[in-house]
Design a protein around this motif. Structure first.
Motif, PDB file in Angstrom:
ATOM      1  N   VAL A  46       0.796  -1.021  -0.111  1.00 50.15           N
ATOM      2  CA  VAL A  46      -0.094   0.001  -0.010  1.00 50.15           C
ATOM      3  C   VAL A  46       1.069   1.260   0.029  1.00 50.15           C
ATOM      4  CG1 VAL A  46      -1.658   1.414   1.360  1.00 50.15           C
ATOM      5  CG2 VAL A  46      -1.967  -0.944   1.278  1.00 50.15           C
ATOM      6  N   THR A  47       0.716   2.179  -0.917  1.00 44.71           N
ATOM      7  CA  THR A  47       1.611   3.336  -1.100  1.00 44.71           C
ATOM      8  C   THR A  47       0.783   4.537  -0.343  1.00 44.71           C
ATOM      9  OG1 THR A  47       0.403   3.931  -3.011  1.00 44.71           O
ATOM     10  CG2 THR A  47       2.437   2.607  -3.262  1.00 44.71           C
ATOM     11  N   GLN A  48       1.463   5.504   0.050  1.00 41.88           N
ATOM     12  CA  GLN A  48       1.002   6.524   0.724  1.00 41.88           C
ATOM     13  C   GLN A  48      -0.146   7.380  -0.040  1.00 41.88           C
ATOM     14  OE1 GLN A  48       3.407  10.306   1.812  1.00 41.88           O
ATOM     15  NE2 GLN A  48       3.084   9.474   3.845  1.00 41.88           N
ATOM     16  N   LYS A  49       0.082   7.406  -1.400  1.00 43.24           N
ATOM     17  CA  LYS A  49      -0.987   7.927  -2.166  1.00 43.24           C
ATOM     18  C   LYS A  49      -2.053   7.314  -2.227  1.00 43.24           C
ATOM     19  CE  LYS A  49      -1.692   9.402  -6.992  1.00 43.24           C
ATOM     20  NZ  LYS A  49      -1.067   9.355  -8.442  1.00 43.24           N
ATOM     21  N   GLN A  50      -2.040   5.652  -2.326  1.00 45.55           N
ATOM     22  CA  GLN A  50      -3.266   5.029  -2.214  1.00 45.55           C
ATOM     23  C   GLN A  50      -3.942   5.089  -0.957  1.00 45.55           C
ATOM     24  OE1 GLN A  50      -1.377   1.152  -3.008  1.00 45.55           O
ATOM     25  NE2 GLN A  50      -2.287   1.218  -4.952  1.00 45.55           N
ATOM     26  N   TYR A  51      -3.038   5.130   0.200  1.00 41.04           N
ATOM     27  CA  TYR A  51      -3.776   5.431   1.741  1.00 41.04           C
ATOM     28  C   TYR A  51      -4.501   6.723   1.684  1.00 41.04           C
ATOM     29  CZ  TYR A  51      -3.868   6.172   6.548  1.00 41.04           C
ATOM     30  OH  TYR A  51      -4.281   6.426   7.971  1.00 41.04           O
ATOM     31  N   GLU A  52      -3.967   7.723   1.253  1.00 32.30           N
ATOM     32  CA  GLU A  52      -4.676   9.011   1.190  1.00 32.30           C
ATOM     33  C   GLU A  52      -5.913   8.970   0.148  1.00 32.30           C
ATOM     34  OE1 GLU A  52      -1.537  11.655  -0.326  1.00 32.30           O
ATOM     35  OE2 GLU A  52      -0.693  11.712   1.547  1.00 32.30           O
ATOM     36  N   GLU A  53      -5.889   8.175  -0.750  1.00 34.11           N
ATOM     37  CA  GLU A  53      -7.026   8.175  -1.795  1.00 34.11           C
ATOM     38  C   GLU A  53      -8.075   7.431  -1.059  1.00 34.11           C
ATOM     39  OE1 GLU A  53      -5.723   7.487  -5.569  1.00 34.11           O
ATOM     40  OE2 GLU A  53      -4.700   9.218  -5.884  1.00 34.11           O
ATOM     41  N   HIS A  54      -7.987   6.290  -0.748  1.00 37.84           N
ATOM     42  CA  HIS A  54      -9.079   4.989  -0.287  1.00 37.84           C
ATOM     43  C   HIS A  54      -9.064   4.904   1.121  1.00 37.84           C
ATOM     44  CE1 HIS A  54      -8.949   4.354  -4.446  1.00 37.84           C
ATOM     45  NE2 HIS A  54      -7.786   4.256  -4.441  1.00 37.84           N
ATOM     46  N   GLY A  55      -7.956   5.329   1.938  1.00 39.06           N
ATOM     47  CA  GLY A  55      -8.139   4.986   3.250  1.00 39.06           C
ATOM     48  C   GLY A  55      -8.058   3.661   3.947  1.00 39.06           C
ATOM     49  N   VAL A  56      -9.177   3.545   4.827  1.00 40.99           N
ATOM     50  CA  VAL A  56      -9.200   2.164   5.601  1.00 40.99           C
ATOM     51  C   VAL A  56      -9.591   0.937   4.207  1.00 40.99           C
ATOM     52  CG1 VAL A  56     -10.582   0.812   7.017  1.00 40.99           C
ATOM     53  CG2 VAL A  56      -9.879   3.173   7.664  1.00 40.99           C
ATOM     54  N   LYS A  57     -10.352   1.497   3.294  1.00 37.04           N
ATOM     55  CA  LYS A  57     -10.926   0.498   2.270  1.00 37.04           C
ATOM     56  C   LYS A  57      -9.673  -0.054   1.722  1.00 37.04           C
ATOM     57  CE  LYS A  57     -13.461   0.134  -1.975  1.00 37.04           C
ATOM     58  NZ  LYS A  57     -14.381   0.736  -2.928  1.00 37.04           N
ATOM     59  N   ILE A  58      -8.448   0.508   1.152  1.00 37.52           N
ATOM     60  CA  ILE A  58      -7.462  -0.157   0.606  1.00 37.52           C
ATOM     61  C   ILE A  58      -6.540  -0.774   1.560  1.00 37.52           C
ATOM     62  CG2 ILE A  58      -5.834   1.779   0.926  1.00 37.52           C
ATOM     63  CD1 ILE A  58      -5.815  -0.384  -2.152  1.00 37.52           C
ATOM     64  N   ILE A  59      -6.577  -0.945   2.821  1.00 42.72           N
ATOM     65  CA  ILE A  59      -5.983  -1.524   3.848  1.00 42.72           C
ATOM     66  C   ILE A  59      -6.674  -2.809   3.773  1.00 42.72           C
ATOM     67  CG2 ILE A  59      -5.178  -1.611   6.328  1.00 42.72           C
ATOM     68  CD1 ILE A  59      -4.943   1.495   5.990  1.00 42.72           C
ATOM     69  N   LYS A  60      -7.948  -2.687   3.971  1.00 42.79           N
ATOM     70  CA  LYS A  60      -8.697  -4.163   4.135  1.00 42.79           C
ATOM     71  C   LYS A  60      -8.750  -5.060   2.832  1.00 42.79           C
ATOM     72  CE  LYS A  60     -12.302  -2.524   7.365  1.00 42.79           C
ATOM     73  NZ  LYS A  60     -13.432  -2.034   7.723  1.00 42.79           N
ATOM     74  N   ASN A  61      -8.553  -4.217   1.795  1.00 42.88           N
ATOM     75  CA  ASN A  61      -8.363  -5.112   0.685  1.00 42.88           C
ATOM     76  C   ASN A  61      -7.200  -5.848   0.412  1.00 42.88           C
ATOM     77  OD1 ASN A  61     -11.083  -4.244  -0.482  1.00 42.88           O
ATOM     78  ND2 ASN A  61     -10.074  -2.516  -1.748  1.00 42.88           N
ATOM     79  N   LYS A  62      -6.030  -5.200   0.869  1.00 46.18           N
ATOM     80  CA  LYS A  62      -4.792  -5.640   0.927  1.00 46.18           C
ATOM     81  C   LYS A  62      -4.158  -6.750   2.057  1.00 46.18           C
ATOM     82  CE  LYS A  62      -3.471  -3.383  -3.027  1.00 46.18           C
ATOM     83  NZ  LYS A  62      -2.257  -2.775  -3.310  1.00 46.18           N
ATOM     84  N   PHE A  63      -4.731  -6.187   3.156  1.00 47.67           N
ATOM     85  CA  PHE A  63      -3.942  -7.004   4.372  1.00 47.67           C
ATOM     86  C   PHE A  63      -5.262  -7.869   5.255  1.00 47.67           C
ATOM     87  CE2 PHE A  63      -1.261  -2.956   4.500  1.00 47.67           C
ATOM     88  CZ  PHE A  63      -0.515  -3.361   3.487  1.00 47.67           C
TER      89      PHE A  63
END
Length: 367
Positions: free
Chosen positions: A349-366
């Motif tokens: 997860v990149t910082q840009k993805q985190y800023e754009e998608h927040g918790v959603k991207i974390i749940k998708n990846k981890f």
């Protein structure tokens, strides 16, 4: 995912923190996962300036400090202390700016998604890391052994985790904890020394560490005492450790016999068999081809040979125990290996993805 500089690999152990660079084959820094604050504060932190001591520096001043371990039973329970340890790793141990380095983080096998979200908040919002990947220690231990399918037997300080892994993914429903780990063994040793009236030999946690390094496990629990004498040089003189060195190690396989009472601890070999039986029968034979003992207590001489004997007797089939001279750091090595794999780029997860998608991207990846 290609990074300009080698990623930093962090293995959050309940007892030992391991940190280094993905381009290396061994951690640069290993120290106790401890934070010490002056004991005279009595918990009144923040009212006046004070020094905070991390790891071995805290152990050296144990008489004057109130020690706290931010990780208990594999879970981060004190986030401020954990953040201080990560900050210490970057600026004091590795001397690398966190904003310049992607981070591979090895977490406990039972870490929740809430804990992973909090880790992302710290690394992206506080340390300003450009990218983060979180993987379980069991999966990374398999990578560190050169396999993606097998059974990870992680014998740590707080927990002993048996985790089947299939094609690089942890089979979470088959994960088992035996209930018996380094802390229970350490308590048994202290109690045994107390019964022999030589408990005064233990002056600090490092003395217990010295005794743990003397443990051994026999193949059939019936070797002559004279062949396995152990002595320890302590500030109080030489101490004979034959009984403690043998009995403490044997606890992993016969906890009820050693404790002389019924316990809820699972023998190590029984836990491995139970975890494998929870998996699909079609993959169980493949799992037995790579059983990976790791963690600090996996270094006990004789453990791998005894585990193989017990498993083969119980299963009536051959198993393959993968030995490593550095079993204590195999999870970190797996993190360094994983960080360099081109196919693993989708797991970051990149910082840009985190800023754009927040918790959603974390749940998708981890998740």
């Amino acid at each position: 995912m290609a990074f300009e500089k080698p990623a930093i690999v962090l293995d959050n152990g309940s007892y030992i923190m391991k940190a280094g660079f993905a381009c290396d084959n061994h951690p640069v820094s290993m120290f106790r996962t401890l934070v010490g604050r002056p004991s005279y504060l009595h918990g009144s932190y923040g009212r006046e300036p004070y020094d905070v001591f991390i790891g071995d520096d805290a152990i050296a001043k144990i008489d004057d400090l109130e020690l706290s371990s931010p990780i208990v039973n594999g879970k981060i329970i004190h986030w401020d202390n954990m953040e201080r340890i990560w900050h210490h790793v970057f600026y004091r141990e590795l001397k690398a700016a966190p904003e310049d380095r992607a981070v591979m983080l090895a977490c406990c096998n039972s870490s929740t998604i809430d804990e992973k979200i909090k880790c992302c908040e710290v690394f992206f919002e506080v340390l300003n890391s450009p990218a983060l990947c979180i993987q379980s220690q069991s999966v990374l231990s398999m990578y560190g052994s050169g396999f993606t399918t097998g059974i990870c037997v992680d014998i740590g300080y707080d927990t002993t985790d048996i985790s089947p892994v299939f094609e690089g993914g942890q089979i979470k429903y088959a994960h088992i904890q035996t209930g018996l780990a380094g802390v229970q063994i350490s308590n048994y040793i202290k109690r045994s020394l107390l019964e022999r009236n030589i408990a005064h030999a233990i002056k600090s946690p490092t003395d217990i560490d010295s005794i743990l390094r003397e443990l051994y496990i026999t193949r059939d629990a019936a070797m002559p005492r004279s062949c396995y004498e152990r002595r320890l040089n302590s500030p109080c003189g030489d101490i004979e450790l034959c009984n403690e060195a043998f009995m403490a190690g044997e606890m992993l396989f016969q906890p009820d016999v050693i404790m002389e009472k019924k316990t809820n601890y699972l023998p190590l070999h029984d836990a491995v068999v139970t975890a494998s039986m929870k998996c699909d029968s079609e993959i169980s034979s493949e799992l037995y081809e790579a059983i990976v003992p790791c963690g600090g207590l996996a270094m006990i001489p004789g453990l791998n040979a005894r585990l193989q004997i017990e498993l083969e007797e119980q299963l009536n089939r051959p198993v393959n125990i993968l030995s490593s001279p550095e079993a204590y750091s195999i999870s970190w090595l797996g993190g360094a290996t994983f960080a360099g794999l081109p196919d693993a780029k989708k797991m970051w997860v990149t910082q840009k993805q985190y800023e754009e998608h927040g918790v959603k991207i974390i749940k998708n990846k981890f998740m």
